[in-house]
Scaffold this motif. Structure first.
Motif, PDB file in Angstrom:
ATOM      1  N   GLU A  73       0.810  -1.215   0.000  1.00 16.51           N
ATOM      2  CA  GLU A  73       0.000   0.000   0.000  1.00 16.51           C
ATOM      3  C   GLU A  73       0.850   1.275   0.000  1.00 16.51           C
ATOM      4  OE1 GLU A  73      -3.169   0.003   2.890  1.00 16.51           O
ATOM      5  OE2 GLU A  73      -3.191  -2.203   2.933  1.00 16.51           O
ATOM      6  N   TYR A  74       2.165   1.130   0.196  1.00 16.84           N
ATOM      7  CA  TYR A  74       3.050   2.294   0.171  1.00 16.84           C
ATOM      8  C   TYR A  74       3.568   2.530  -1.248  1.00 16.84           C
ATOM      9  CZ  TYR A  74       3.210   1.966   5.265  1.00 16.84           C
ATOM     10  OH  TYR A  74       2.870   1.927   6.597  1.00 16.84           O
ATOM     11  N   ASP A  75       3.822   3.773  -1.573  1.00 14.82           N
ATOM     12  CA  ASP A  75       4.456   4.103  -2.843  1.00 14.82           C
ATOM     13  C   ASP A  75       5.814   3.398  -2.905  1.00 14.82           C
ATOM     14  OD1 ASP A  75       4.753   6.044  -5.291  1.00 14.82           O
ATOM     15  OD2 ASP A  75       6.610   6.276  -4.137  1.00 14.82           O
ATOM     16  N   LEU A  76       6.087   2.724  -4.019  1.00 17.69           N
ATOM     17  CA  LEU A  76       7.289   1.899  -4.120  1.00 17.69           C
ATOM     18  C   LEU A  76       8.560   2.713  -3.916  1.00 17.69           C
ATOM     19  CD1 LEU A  76       8.629  -0.811  -4.666  1.00 17.69           C
ATOM     20  CD2 LEU A  76       8.488  -0.324  -7.115  1.00 17.69           C
ATOM     21  N   ARG A  77       8.648   3.875  -4.567  1.00 14.76           N
ATOM     22  CA  ARG A  77       9.851   4.707  -4.438  1.00 14.76           C
ATOM     23  C   ARG A  77      10.065   5.154  -2.994  1.00 14.76           C
ATOM     24  NH1 ARG A  77      12.343   6.888  -8.959  1.00 14.76           N
ATOM     25  NH2 ARG A  77      11.393   6.344 -10.963  1.00 14.76           N
TER      26      ARG A  77
END
Length: 251
Positions: A73-77
């Motif tokens: 659910e977190y932005d990959l970057r």
């Protein structure tokens, strides 16, 4: 991101096109600022566990949580920014030593010198005529320098220290070092990661002396877990691995 609890909950994984599970319903929890060693024989799933945590792959079953929230659910970057990692298949570039340490064209010279010293490269650095401006590899610069495998590993470790990050991971980073140099690297790294979460991956056990807890992987499953002393007293797989290397890591 704030500090968080890492949890693997019934995680299984197999590489595409293969039948064998590399990780088989693995569950474990790592508390904030805890230092963890993940050990086991070659092929036991140690590196795969780290790659899943960094989201280089996704679990086939189960989930990986950060403070109870699935890491997907977190932005990959943004997620990958919290890691400082030395993988066993690291690479250096034909740039200056300072640029390799910073992984950037611009770098802070004093900071680069400091982390190279911490990684055990200080003596070698002092012998380089151009210091941090020494070009790595001679392919593009006539006076470029080819370093030994052990020296390259120390540069890669210095790069991870330079980057910082909330979670520090060393994945078999000392394979080309002798046991004495390896122990010194871990001693330095132990000081550096104070207040941070650290995960040491190895089939050599020097990192275990600096770990709060140890997970022993065997055939993709957690065979044992506990402190160094507790696992030795169980006289199981960890004790067997330790005794096989005891001449190098006497405590």
């Amino acid at each position: 991101m704030t500090k968080g609890v890492i949890e693997f909950r019934n995680v299984s994984f197999r590489y595409p096109g293969t039948k064998e599970l590399v990780l088989d319903h693995v569950s474990l929890k790592i508390e904030p600022s805890e230092k963890i060693a993940v050990v086991g024989k070659n092929g036991s799933g140690k590196t795969t566990l780290v790659k899943l945590l960094c989201r280089l792959y996704e679990p086939e079953e189960g989930e990986i949580l950060w403070n109870g929230k699935n890491i997907r659910e977190y932005d990959l970057r943004e997620w990958q920014k919290i890691f400082a990692i030395v993988f066993q298949d690291y690479s250096l570039l034909s740039l200056t030593l300072g640029q390799n340490v910073a992984a950037s064209e611009q770098y802070e010279a004093e900071r680069a010198k400091e982390v190279l010293q911490l990684a055990g490269f200080g003596e070698r650095l002092n012998k380089l005529k151009k210091g941090l401006e020494t070009v790595v590899y001679p392919e593009y610069e006539q006076d470029g320098v080819s370093f030994s495998g052990g020296e390259e590993q120390k540069i890669a470790i210095a790069r991870a220290i330079y980057k910082g990050g909330q979670i520090c991971i060393l994945d078999e980073p000392t394979a080309a070092l002798d046991p004495v140099s390896e122990s010194r690297v871990y001693e330095s790294f132990d000081e550096i990661v104070k207040g941070k979460t650290a995960v040491y991956i190895s089939h050599r056990l020097s990192s275990c002396k600096f770990s709060d807890r140890i997970f022993v992987l065997d055939n993709g499953k957690i065979a044992e877990s506990g402190t160094h002393e507790a696992l030795l007293s169980q006289n199981g797989l960890y004790a067997q691995l330790w005794q096989a290397q005891a001449q190098y890591y006497k405590v």
